[in-house]
Design an enzyme around this catalytic site. Structure first.
Site, short mmCIF file in Angstrom:
data_model
loop_
_atom_site.label_atom_id
_atom_site.label_comp_id
_atom_site.label_asym_id
_atom_site.label_seq_id
_atom_site.Cartn_x
_atom_site.Cartn_y
_atom_site.Cartn_z
N ASP A 97 0.83 -1.21 0.00
CA ASP A 97 0.00 0.00 0.00
C ASP A 97 0.86 1.25 0.00
O ASP A 97 0.56 2.21 -0.69
CB ASP A 97 -0.94 -0.01 1.21
CG ASP A 97 -0.21 -0.14 2.54
OD1 ASP A 97 0.92 -0.69 2.54
OD2 ASP A 97 -0.75 0.29 3.57
N ARG A 151 5.17 4.49 6.08
CA ARG A 151 4.77 4.38 7.47
C ARG A 151 4.91 2.92 7.94
O ARG A 151 5.32 2.04 7.18
CB ARG A 151 3.34 4.89 7.67
CG ARG A 151 2.28 4.03 7.01
CD ARG A 151 0.89 4.56 7.34
NE ARG A 151 -0.14 3.82 6.66
CZ ARG A 151 -1.11 4.36 5.93
NH1 ARG A 151 -1.17 5.67 5.76
NH2 ARG A 151 -2.02 3.59 5.36
N ASP A 152 4.50 2.67 9.17
CA ASP A 152 4.65 1.33 9.73
C ASP A 152 3.55 0.41 9.20
O ASP A 152 2.78 -0.14 9.97
CB ASP A 152 4.63 1.39 11.26
CG ASP A 152 3.35 2.02 11.77
OD1 ASP A 152 2.58 2.58 10.95
OD2 ASP A 152 3.08 1.95 12.98
N GLU A 153 3.50 0.27 7.89
CA GLU A 153 2.46 -0.58 7.31
C GLU A 153 3.07 -1.40 6.17
O GLU A 153 3.43 -2.53 6.37
CB GLU A 153 1.29 0.28 6.83
CG GLU A 153 0.11 -0.59 6.44
CD GLU A 153 -1.25 0.07 6.70
OE1 GLU A 153 -1.29 1.23 7.07
OE2 GLU A 153 -2.25 -0.65 6.52
N ASP A 166 -5.99 -2.61 -2.86
CA ASP A 166 -5.12 -1.71 -3.60
C ASP A 166 -4.58 -2.42 -4.84
O ASP A 166 -4.55 -1.86 -5.94
CB ASP A 166 -3.93 -1.27 -2.72
CG ASP A 166 -4.36 -0.75 -1.35
OD1 ASP A 166 -5.28 -1.32 -0.74
OD2 ASP A 166 -3.77 0.23 -0.87
N TRP A 187 -11.54 -6.34 -1.35
CA TRP A 187 -10.17 -6.73 -0.94
C TRP A 187 -10.00 -8.23 -1.19
O TRP A 187 -9.18 -8.63 -2.02
CB TRP A 187 -9.93 -6.33 0.52
CG TRP A 187 -9.39 -4.93 0.64
CD1 TRP A 187 -8.12 -4.57 1.00
CD2 TRP A 187 -10.09 -3.70 0.40
NE1 TRP A 187 -7.98 -3.20 0.98
CE2 TRP A 187 -9.17 -2.64 0.61
CE3 TRP A 187 -11.38 -3.37 0.00
CZ2 TRP A 187 -9.53 -1.29 0.45
CZ3 TRP A 187 -11.73 -2.02 -0.16
CH2 TRP A 187 -10.82 -1.02 0.06
N GLU A 236 -2.42 8.92 -0.84
CA GLU A 236 -3.41 7.96 -0.34
C GLU A 236 -4.81 8.57 -0.33
O GLU A 236 -5.79 7.90 -0.61
CB GLU A 236 -3.02 7.56 1.09
CG GLU A 236 -4.00 6.62 1.77
CD GLU A 236 -3.53 6.18 3.15
OE1 GLU A 236 -2.74 6.92 3.77
OE2 GLU A 236 -3.95 5.11 3.61
N HIS A 283 0.84 6.24 -2.25
CA HIS A 283 -0.07 5.11 -2.34
C HIS A 283 -0.53 5.07 -3.80
O HIS A 283 -1.00 6.07 -4.29
CB HIS A 283 -1.31 5.42 -1.50
CG HIS A 283 -1.54 4.58 -0.31
ND1 HIS A 283 -0.75 4.64 0.81
CD2 HIS A 283 -2.53 3.70 -0.02
CE1 HIS A 283 -1.25 3.82 1.74
NE2 HIS A 283 -2.32 3.22 1.25
C1 RAM Z 1 -4.94 1.14 4.87
C2 RAM Z 1 -3.97 0.69 3.84
C3 RAM Z 1 -4.54 0.28 2.52
C4 RAM Z 1 -6.00 0.06 2.56
C5 RAM Z 1 -6.50 -0.41 3.88
C6 RAM Z 1 -7.98 -0.62 3.93
O1 RAM Z 1 -4.37 1.13 6.13
O2 RAM Z 1 -3.01 1.68 3.68
O3 RAM Z 1 -4.23 1.14 1.49
O4 RAM Z 1 -6.29 -0.89 1.57
O5 RAM Z 1 -6.14 0.42 4.91
#
Ligand code: RAM
Length: 910
Positions: free
Chosen positions: A497, A501-503, A510, A563, A768, A789
């Protein structure tokens, strides 16, 4: 009434550029094995071979081919295919031909070439030779043992402490002697629990970063193969490796805990030597390897790296080094997870960026602007006293005072620290981390840094860029660039995504909305094939696909609508783009399980249950698309695609069953969400878009629904309100429904919310959120505000397929049949695109002057019929002239186009 520009004169010009001037016959080139050029370490037993044909003749066609595969180059040069000689095969197939020769064994080298017969039955010369090598196919082929340097796990962070890095990165080494014999061939097979950086005789092996890359390590672990023949010498040699935490044991995105897959990192390496006298030697990791700690004090994907150059160990990876004080490595337990070869392009540094500016918002705090948001790191150049520590912090944006804005990184600390060894110029790059950033702040630098103190190192999975697009509007060109940078920054081993950040996880929604854009930009075939394995690996016993793949507990859950459905949409799209049926066959069972899962929970054909995290039209703007409506639309779409995929693999009964399911869901959808006037509950753009794109409306209400869609856009001052899900269909549906002018209007917008708005604010990647930063409110909530994003960049597919007009024909997938159908408009005076499809290069460009529209179309494809038309409804013809029964799929076959008055030229072949 139509508001389209009418061109009084229409001039069509066709040119054909020969791929290989001077050859009478066709010629083949660009040989690929499992989508990769000369790959090492293939573990498919029948790897599939593809090539691209060219000719200086028009209307050429491959009528037959012959493939030779030889166990050494000399045999191949003598035209002897000792492994496989396919003989002359009458076929027009030039992609994904499975190897069908002698059984392939571990480690084997395979040299191959092909020739093709043209329409007159004349063979081409043989192609230039290509190559692949086999990996280690069976667990018993591995002699290597997993080794580790046992270190005490770091204590978890204390209360109040956000994160604490892991232990220092261990260094491993081993010497070996080949005696007087020289090395004929040396292959290194290597993996890590964590990440490895391999060295031979003082040099780094290859350029791969973050290897062996990301999988669910409890399900499978990849290894890589390198040909290191040229790095060895007769006599004593040394192999070394550094092992970092990576995804395996470092902090992992979203949940921010360490040791998710394991506590102890490990190394597995096997070096196979073939010596000049024909003998073989294997050097494999075991307890005789030595290990020690070095300058990498910690290195974490999210936190960054701490490096003390005073602790470097000169010569540690060379044969002369005295390792007597190093301890012996410990042998670790085996893993349950199988080892698999990495059949996808590695992550590497692909570009270097020079900073465009340096400021000093506070004394001693130097902020470098790299001019571009990207994923990677900064290479530091510095000179100063030993023990000086330079700290680099990374950010995507600046605060108004010019300092770094890091709140949106959440717990990803993203700090690299370098302590100087002293005594001359020093260069430093981190090893097992990366950051998403545009700005770098340096503190602790000895003196004032020059602008060249930093270089931006851009990393990505090296999927070849195969698409280019440009047009007369610089803002649109910037959008295209932002989409591409978004893809590069987020195609890092898996489709993520965001990179900052911490993800940084493989979010399915996506990926599915962006995949069509992604495959125009890059040859993502190998990359997606690998990721689809991750998707299958994570399917739950109940049949749910998950929100993120690889899946980590605590982030996302069982797949939400839009998703989880990626598990169906991605293989279908992949098949369309590459014509590869295997992806359908490989994943059919898991797709069917997903369908069973949905149906089990939703007996009434409305998807109101099993909605899981139910993100809806994520990050839409003041528009509430009912979530069960969105969910039901996606379910119907899944059923339609399953029906098509079942047909592709000749499963006619399933094809009928899923088509029946589609019809039932559609009927339920209409009953529940559709008014007799064609209004869709919620009255949002996304609601209309999904219903139109996914073919959920009765024929007679489509036109009305499209009108309501346009009305909604108009009522918002010609603005979109779509989130992740709706945005993908916005421009394509408007165009298909006869409103390309509205699609262009949205494209050209630079007021909020629009793509142009972010560009006006200086965006160099896709944000994003539409409102990541606005003049009124400044930054959005830092809790979720990435500036890199790709999701909202899914408009890219429309730029290629409609603005430039290069599209595929779903009935002949893989661009075997191409549709050239540009839709000029939006005040553009030209648009052009090049796309290197799996069958060859396609180009389309048009220019518009006052009274004239010219189309220049070039193709190096042949055996490819071309449908040519302009996508405008004919003047006065009414918008519904563009409607097609099986919309959403693009028009199929020239007949339908001709019926609709859109075919300006008959289909023809090169
Ligand atoms: C966010 C992510 C991503 C998204 C989900 C639902 O935290 O960055 O892009 O698909 O949530």
């Amino acid at each position: 009434m139509t508001r389209h520009v009418v061109f009084p004169a229409l001039l069509l010009t066709f040119f054909y550029t020969a791929a290989c001037q001077g050859y009478g016959a066709i010629k083949s080139a660009d040989l690929r094995c499992e989508y990769l050029t000369n790959p090492l370490g293939i573990d498919a037993s029948n790897p599939r071979l593809s090539w691209i044909l060219g000719s200086s003749e028009r209307g050429e066609i491959q009528t037959a081919y012959q493939i030779l595969v030889a166990s050494d180059r000399k045999n191949l040069d003598k035209n002897s295919g000792d492994l496989w000689d396919s003989g002359k095969v009458s076929s027009d197939q030039s992609t994904l031909v499975p190897y069908a020769g002698k059984p392939l064994k571990s480690g084997m080298a395979c040299f191959w070439k092909i020739r093709a017969w043209d329409k007159n039955g004349i063979p081409s010369p043989y192609s230039m030779p290509a190559f692949w090598s086999m990996g280690l196919l069976l667990p018993s082929d591995w002699h290597a043992q997993w080794i580790s340097k046992i270190q005490k796990p770091t204590d978890p962070p204390k209360k109040g402490e956000t994160a604490k890095p892991g232990p220092p990165a261990p260094y491993f080494r081993k010497t070996f002697d080949t005696g007087k014999k020289s090395v004929r061939r040396a292959m290194l097979y290597i993996s890590a629990r964590g990440m490895f950086e391999a060295h031979i005789n003082g040099k780094r092996v290859g350029k791969d970063m973050l290897a062996p890359e990301y999988t669910d390590y409890s399900k499978r672990i990849q290894y890589r193969a390198y040909d290191i023949t040229g790095m060895l010498r007769p006599g004593k040699n040394a192999i070394g490796a550094i092992v970092g935490d990576g995804w395996y044991s470092g902090y992992i995105g979203g949940i921010m805990i360490r040791n998710y897959y394991g506590v102890q990192n490990g190394l597995l390496a096997e070096l196979r030597l073939e010596l000049s006298d024909g003998s073989e030697q294997t050097v494999a990791t075991d307890a005789s390897w030595k290990c020690s700690l070095g300058p990498i004090l910690d290195s974490d994907m999210l936190l960054g790296e701490t490096y003390d150059a005073r602790k470097e160990i000169p010569g540690w990876d060379g044969p002369a080094f005295d390792d007597s004080v190093w301890e012996n490595a410990s042998v670790m337990d085996k893993t349950d997870a199988p080892l698999v070869a990495q059949h996808a392009e590695p992550v590497q540094v692909v570009k270097e960026l020079r900073p465009v500016k340096m400021t000093e918002p506070k004394p001693g705090e130097f902020v470098f602007d790299m001019g571009q948001n990207f994923a990677g790191w900064a290479r530091l150049k510095v000179m100063g006293p030993s023990g000086t520590t330079v700290t680099m912090r990374f950010a995507e944006m600046l605060n108004p005072d010019g300092s770094l804005y890091t709140a949106n990184l959440r717990r990803a600390r993203s700090i690299d620290r370098y302590t100087l060894r002293g005594g001359g110029q020093e260069m430093y790059e981190p090893h097992f981390t990366f950051h998403g950033f545009r700005y770098v702040e340096i503190t602790g630098y000895p003196g004032k840094p020059a602008l060249d103190a930093l270089t931006g190192c851009v990393i990505t999975s090296t999927t070849p860029q195969i698409g280019t697009f440009d047009c007369s509007n610089p803002m649109v060109n910037k959008l295209v660039s932002n989409i591409l940078w978004g893809q590069m920054s987020n195609f890092i081993s898996i489709p993520t995504d965001c990179p900052q950040r911490d993800e940084r996880q493989g979010w399915m929604g996506d990926a599915q909305i962006f995949i069509r854009t992604a495959t125009y930009n890059a040859d993502a075939a190998a990359f997606i094939t690998k990721w689809m394995q991750d998707v299958a690996d994570e399917q739950t016993p109940q049949g749910a696909f998950t929100d993120t793949c690889p899946f980590i507990k605590g982030l996302g859950g069982d797949g939400a609508p839009g998703w989880g459905d990626a598990g169906i949409i991605v293989p279908w799209t992949f098949y369309q783009v590459y014509g590869d049926k295997k992806i359908i066959g490989d994943h059919y069972r898991s797709m069917a399980r997903w369908m069973d899962y949905l149906q089990g929970g939703n007996p009434n054909y409305l998807r109101k249950n099993l909605l899981n995290n139910n993100y809806g039209d994520w990050l839409s703007i003041k528009a509430n698309t009912p979530k069960d409506l969105l969910a039901t639309a996606y379910w119907a779409y899944d059923a339609r695609l399953m029906s098509r995929m079942a047909r592709v693999i000749d499963n006619d009964s399933d094809a009928a069953r899923y088509e029946d399911l589609f019809r039932k869901i559609r009927a339920a959808f209409q009953k529940e969400y559709l008014s007799p006037e064609g209004r869709i509950r919620g009255e949002t753009q996304t609601g209309y878009l999904l219903a139109l794109y996914m073919d959920l409306l009765p024929e007679e209400l489509r036109v009305k629904a499209a009108q309501y869609l346009v009305e909604d856009i108009r009522s918002k001052g010609w603005h979109l309100s779509t989130g992740f899900i709706g945005v993908r269909h916005l421009a394509p549906v408007l165009t298909r429904m006869g409103y390309p002018d509205v699609a262009y209007r949205l494209l050209n917008n630079d007021t909020f919310p629009s793509w142009g708005y972010s560009i006006k604010q200086g965006a160099t990647t896709i944000w994003e959120r539409w409102d990541g930063w606005t003049e009124d409110k400044g930054f959005q909530d830092p809790g979720m505000n990435s500036f890199n994003h790709y999701s909202l960049g899914s408009v890219g597919e429309w730029l290629y397929s409609s603005v430039a007009g290069i599209d595929l024909d779903p009935e002949k997938p893989g661009f075997k049949h191409i549709i050239i159908r540009p839709v000029p408009g939006g005040g553009l005076t030209y648009a052009r695109a090049r796309y290197q499809s799996i069958h060859g290069l396609i180009q389309s460009s048009w220019t518009k002057s006052l009274n004239q529209l010219s189309l220049l179309q070039k193709s190096r494809l042949f055996d490819t019929a071309l449908l040519l038309s302009f996508g405008h409804p004919s003047p006065g013809g009414g918008r519904n002239r563009l409607l097609s029964n099986d919309f959403p799929c693009p028009p199929t076959g020239e007949k339908r186009l001709r019926d609709r008055g859109l075919l300006l030229k008959n289909s023809f072949s090169f």
